[in-house]
Write a protein that holds these residues in place. Sequence first.
Motif, PDB file in Angstrom:
ATOM      1  N   GLN A  85       0.826  -1.206   0.000  1.00  0.00           N
ATOM      2  CA  GLN A  85       0.000   0.000   0.000  1.00  0.00           C
ATOM      3  C   GLN A  85       0.861   1.257   0.000  1.00  0.00           C
ATOM      4  OE1 GLN A  85      -2.431   0.586   3.510  1.00  0.00           O
ATOM      5  NE2 GLN A  85      -3.816   1.965   2.442  1.00  0.00           N
ATOM      6  N   PHE A  86       1.915   1.252   0.793  1.00  0.00           N
ATOM      7  CA  PHE A  86       2.765   2.438   0.929  1.00  0.00           C
ATOM      8  C   PHE A  86       3.494   2.746  -0.380  1.00  0.00           C
ATOM      9  CE2 PHE A  86       6.337   5.026   2.217  1.00  0.00           C
ATOM     10  CZ  PHE A  86       5.792   5.844   3.192  1.00  0.00           C
ATOM     11  N   VAL A  87       4.115   1.723  -0.983  1.00  0.00           N
ATOM     12  CA  VAL A  87       4.886   1.981  -2.200  1.00  0.00           C
ATOM     13  C   VAL A  87       3.980   2.341  -3.368  1.00  0.00           C
ATOM     14  CG1 VAL A  87       6.734   0.457  -1.431  1.00  0.00           C
ATOM     15  CG2 VAL A  87       4.967  -0.447  -2.944  1.00  0.00           C
ATOM     16  N   SER A  88       2.758   1.802  -3.361  1.00  0.00           N
ATOM     17  CA  SER A  88       1.832   2.089  -4.451  1.00  0.00           C
ATOM     18  C   SER A  88       1.221   3.478  -4.332  1.00  0.00           C
ATOM     19  CB  SER A  88       0.722   1.032  -4.477  1.00  0.00           C
ATOM     20  OG  SER A  88      -0.251   1.342  -5.447  1.00  0.00           O
ATOM     21  N   GLU A  89       0.794   3.833  -3.115  1.00  0.00           N
ATOM     22  CA  GLU A  89       0.046   5.077  -2.944  1.00  0.00           C
ATOM     23  C   GLU A  89       0.923   6.257  -2.528  1.00  0.00           C
ATOM     24  OE1 GLU A  89      -3.162   4.291  -0.279  1.00  0.00           O
ATOM     25  OE2 GLU A  89      -3.953   2.624  -1.482  1.00  0.00           O
ATOM     26  N   LYS A  90       1.884   6.035  -1.663  1.00  0.00           N
ATOM     27  CA  LYS A  90       2.716   7.126  -1.163  1.00  0.00           C
ATOM     28  C   LYS A  90       3.909   7.394  -2.075  1.00  0.00           C
ATOM     29  CE  LYS A  90       0.163   7.601   2.537  1.00  0.00           C
ATOM     30  NZ  LYS A  90      -0.725   8.787   2.708  1.00  0.00           N
ATOM     31  N   TRP A  91       4.655   6.350  -2.387  1.00  0.00           N
ATOM     32  CA  TRP A  91       5.815   6.528  -3.262  1.00  0.00           C
ATOM     33  C   TRP A  91       5.427   6.546  -4.729  1.00  0.00           C
ATOM     34  CZ3 TRP A  91       9.375   2.564  -0.334  1.00  0.00           C
ATOM     35  CH2 TRP A  91       9.925   3.193   0.787  1.00  0.00           C
ATOM     36  N   ASP A  92       4.266   5.980  -5.074  1.00  0.00           N
ATOM     37  CA  ASP A  92       3.754   5.965  -6.443  1.00  0.00           C
ATOM     38  C   ASP A  92       4.762   5.359  -7.413  1.00  0.00           C
ATOM     39  OD1 ASP A  92       1.824   6.363  -8.387  1.00  0.00           O
ATOM     40  OD2 ASP A  92       2.523   8.390  -8.866  1.00  0.00           O
ATOM     41  N   VAL A  93       5.316   4.201  -7.046  1.00  0.00           N
ATOM     42  CA  VAL A  93       6.299   3.537  -7.892  1.00  0.00           C
ATOM     43  C   VAL A  93       5.625   2.978  -9.141  1.00  0.00           C
ATOM     44  CG1 VAL A  93       7.726   2.957  -5.899  1.00  0.00           C
ATOM     45  CG2 VAL A  93       6.032   1.307  -6.745  1.00  0.00           C
ATOM     46  N   ASP A  94       6.435   2.615 -10.124  1.00  0.00           N
ATOM     47  CA  ASP A  94       5.914   2.014 -11.353  1.00  0.00           C
ATOM     48  C   ASP A  94       5.888   0.493 -11.269  1.00  0.00           C
ATOM     49  OD1 ASP A  94       5.661   4.485 -12.977  1.00  0.00           O
ATOM     50  OD2 ASP A  94       7.829   4.561 -12.695  1.00  0.00           O
ATOM     51  N   ILE A  95       6.901  -0.081 -10.585  1.00  0.00           N
ATOM     52  CA  ILE A  95       7.054  -1.530 -10.524  1.00  0.00           C
ATOM     53  C   ILE A  95       7.248  -1.949  -9.073  1.00  0.00           C
ATOM     54  CG2 ILE A  95       8.457  -3.507 -11.251  1.00  0.00           C
ATOM     55  CD1 ILE A  95       9.304  -1.907 -13.700  1.00  0.00           C
ATOM     56  N   ILE A  96       6.614  -3.043  -8.691  1.00  0.00           N
ATOM     57  CA  ILE A  96       6.784  -3.613  -7.358  1.00  0.00           C
ATOM     58  C   ILE A  96       7.415  -4.991  -7.513  1.00  0.00           C
ATOM     59  CG2 ILE A  96       5.623  -4.400  -5.264  1.00  0.00           C
ATOM     60  CD1 ILE A  96       3.412  -2.357  -5.847  1.00  0.00           C
ATOM     61  N   SER A  97       8.541  -5.199  -6.839  1.00  0.00           N
ATOM     62  CA  SER A  97       9.296  -6.450  -6.947  1.00  0.00           C
ATOM     63  C   SER A  97       9.258  -7.181  -5.617  1.00  0.00           C
ATOM     64  CB  SER A  97      10.752  -6.142  -7.345  1.00  0.00           C
ATOM     65  OG  SER A  97      11.514  -7.329  -7.428  1.00  0.00           O
ATOM     66  N   MET A  98       8.766  -8.434  -5.625  1.00  0.00           N
ATOM     67  CA  MET A  98       8.641  -9.213  -4.390  1.00  0.00           C
ATOM     68  C   MET A  98       9.326 -10.570  -4.544  1.00  0.00           C
ATOM     69  SD  MET A  98       4.751  -8.304  -3.148  1.00  0.00           S
ATOM     70  CE  MET A  98       3.933  -8.791  -4.684  1.00  0.00           C
ATOM     71  N   SER A  99      10.505 -10.688  -3.941  1.00  0.00           N
ATOM     72  CA  SER A  99      11.284 -11.923  -4.031  1.00  0.00           C
ATOM     73  C   SER A  99      11.031 -12.798  -2.805  1.00  0.00           C
ATOM     74  CB  SER A  99      12.780 -11.593  -4.179  1.00  0.00           C
ATOM     75  OG  SER A  99      13.061 -11.088  -5.454  1.00  0.00           O
ATOM     76  N   PHE A 100       9.812 -13.214  -2.648  1.00  0.00           N
ATOM     77  CA  PHE A 100       9.429 -14.083  -1.537  1.00  0.00           C
ATOM     78  C   PHE A 100       8.091 -14.724  -1.876  1.00  0.00           C
ATOM     79  CE2 PHE A 100       8.026  -9.744  -0.566  1.00  0.00           C
ATOM     80  CZ  PHE A 100       6.658  -9.930  -0.434  1.00  0.00           C
ATOM     81  N   GLY A 101       7.659 -15.649  -1.046  1.00  0.00           N
ATOM     82  CA  GLY A 101       6.372 -16.278  -1.280  1.00  0.00           C
ATOM     83  C   GLY A 101       5.906 -17.081  -0.083  1.00  0.00           C
ATOM     84  N   PHE A 102       4.591 -17.259   0.014  1.00  0.00           N
ATOM     85  CA  PHE A 102       3.957 -18.034   1.071  1.00  0.00           C
ATOM     86  C   PHE A 102       3.257 -19.246   0.465  1.00  0.00           C
ATOM     87  CE2 PHE A 102       3.970 -13.674   2.691  1.00  0.00           C
ATOM     88  CZ  PHE A 102       4.443 -13.849   3.987  1.00  0.00           C
ATOM     89  N   ARG A 103       3.141 -20.306   1.234  1.00  0.00           N
ATOM     90  CA  ARG A 103       2.376 -21.469   0.780  1.00  0.00           C
ATOM     91  C   ARG A 103       0.888 -21.122   0.671  1.00  0.00           C
ATOM     92  NH1 ARG A 103       5.164 -26.352   1.944  1.00  0.00           N
ATOM     93  NH2 ARG A 103       7.330 -25.989   1.334  1.00  0.00           N
ATOM     94  N   ARG A 104       0.405 -20.318   1.623  1.00  0.00           N
ATOM     95  CA  ARG A 104      -1.006 -19.948   1.659  1.00  0.00           C
ATOM     96  C   ARG A 104      -1.175 -18.479   1.288  1.00  0.00           C
ATOM     97  NH1 ARG A 104      -3.637 -21.565   7.224  1.00  0.00           N
ATOM     98  NH2 ARG A 104      -5.468 -20.834   6.044  1.00  0.00           N
ATOM     99  N   GLY A 105      -2.360 -18.158   0.769  1.00  0.00           N
ATOM    100  CA  GLY A 105      -2.648 -16.782   0.411  1.00  0.00           C
ATOM    101  C   GLY A 105      -2.976 -15.941   1.631  1.00  0.00           C
ATOM    102  N   SER A 106      -3.087 -14.648   1.412  1.00  0.00           N
ATOM    103  CA  SER A 106      -3.415 -13.701   2.472  1.00  0.00           C
ATOM    104  C   SER A 106      -4.405 -12.686   1.925  1.00  0.00           C
ATOM    105  CB  SER A 106      -2.153 -12.992   2.962  1.00  0.00           C
ATOM    106  OG  SER A 106      -2.470 -11.808   3.667  1.00  0.00           O
ATOM    107  N   GLN A 107      -5.526 -12.539   2.596  1.00  0.00           N
ATOM    108  CA  GLN A 107      -6.530 -11.587   2.135  1.00  0.00           C
ATOM    109  C   GLN A 107      -6.012 -10.160   2.204  1.00  0.00           C
ATOM    110  OE1 GLN A 107      -9.537 -12.586   0.734  1.00  0.00           O
ATOM    111  NE2 GLN A 107      -9.471 -10.444   0.058  1.00  0.00           N
ATOM    112  N   LYS A 108      -5.226  -9.856   3.226  1.00  0.00           N
ATOM    113  CA  LYS A 108      -4.690  -8.502   3.362  1.00  0.00           C
ATOM    114  C   LYS A 108      -3.754  -8.172   2.198  1.00  0.00           C
ATOM    115  CE  LYS A 108      -4.972  -8.137   8.397  1.00  0.00           C
ATOM    116  NZ  LYS A 108      -4.202  -7.937   9.659  1.00  0.00           N
ATOM    117  N   ILE A 109      -2.880  -9.117   1.856  1.00  0.00           N
ATOM    118  CA  ILE A 109      -1.985  -8.893   0.722  1.00  0.00           C
ATOM    119  C   ILE A 109      -2.783  -8.842  -0.573  1.00  0.00           C
ATOM    120  CG2 ILE A 109      -0.065  -9.832  -0.619  1.00  0.00           C
ATOM    121  CD1 ILE A 109       1.030 -11.056   1.929  1.00  0.00           C
ATOM    122  N   ARG A 110      -3.732  -9.755  -0.723  1.00  0.00           N
ATOM    123  CA  ARG A 110      -4.545  -9.808  -1.940  1.00  0.00           C
ATOM    124  C   ARG A 110      -5.235  -8.475  -2.202  1.00  0.00           C
ATOM    125  NH1 ARG A 110      -6.397 -13.612  -5.162  1.00  0.00           N
ATOM    126  NH2 ARG A 110      -5.473 -15.210  -3.820  1.00  0.00           N
TER     127      ARG A 110
END
Length: 248
Positions: A51-76
């Motif tokens: 939320q912060f990088v998208s709305e406050k920093w207004d970046v163009d690309i978000i890079s996430m080098s990690f993962g969970f076995r299960r989903g998360s509604q908050k992240i979704r």
Amino acid sequence: VKGAADVDENGHGTHIVSTILWLTQNVDVYVAKISEGDTLTTADHIAEAIQFVSEKWDVDIISMSFGFRRGSQKIRDQVEKAVHRRKIVFAAASNDGGRTARTYPARQDGVICVHSSDGHGNASYFNPTGLAGTDNLCVVGENIEGARPSFTPHQLGGTKRMSGTSCATPVAVAIAALMIGFVDNHMPDHVDWVVPLQSAAGIRAVFHTLSERRTGQYDMVDPVRAFGGSNEQELQKVLTDIRSKLDT
């Protein structure tokens, strides 16, 4: 998290950031630190960071080098909002081979899932099984040399080679940044195309233009192969192919 973003006690984040900076030019990299170590214990920090990088920093690309076995509604929820804002979101597939499926958030709709290949363009053995009917994009992710911080006070760090889909992810980010600049410089009319260049759909189409089907379901994204000798005729062919995918 509470720890300073420029202090890395694990080394993984430093390697990722340095890969992006070494493969691109004229970019700004913002770091939202989500963990002090190599274990992610909560989704809250990640959702807040997106939320912060998208709305406050207004970046163009978000890079996430990690993962969970299960989903998360908050992240979704935050990923959906970011994609709606035309943020290009990349995430690592996983490194457990056929034992597990794609991790989350790489498997979420709107996220570009990144698999790894070796230096010869063959899909890495640790990739999850390729899925029919969806993208199985891969870029080089084996033996990637990146910066490694020193864990000794007052001592400079060095470099380290690492492998994994988390290492392939910043390479994919760098290719996306390269191609956005390339198309913007050569075809500024892209702002009026049907599919926006700076969107998940736009970058997927660009990646398919640069890719070749290898090792079953996997599409190896290789701008070096696509551009060949980088003469004018080859450059125009790449641009024409991109236009045909985004403006039809």
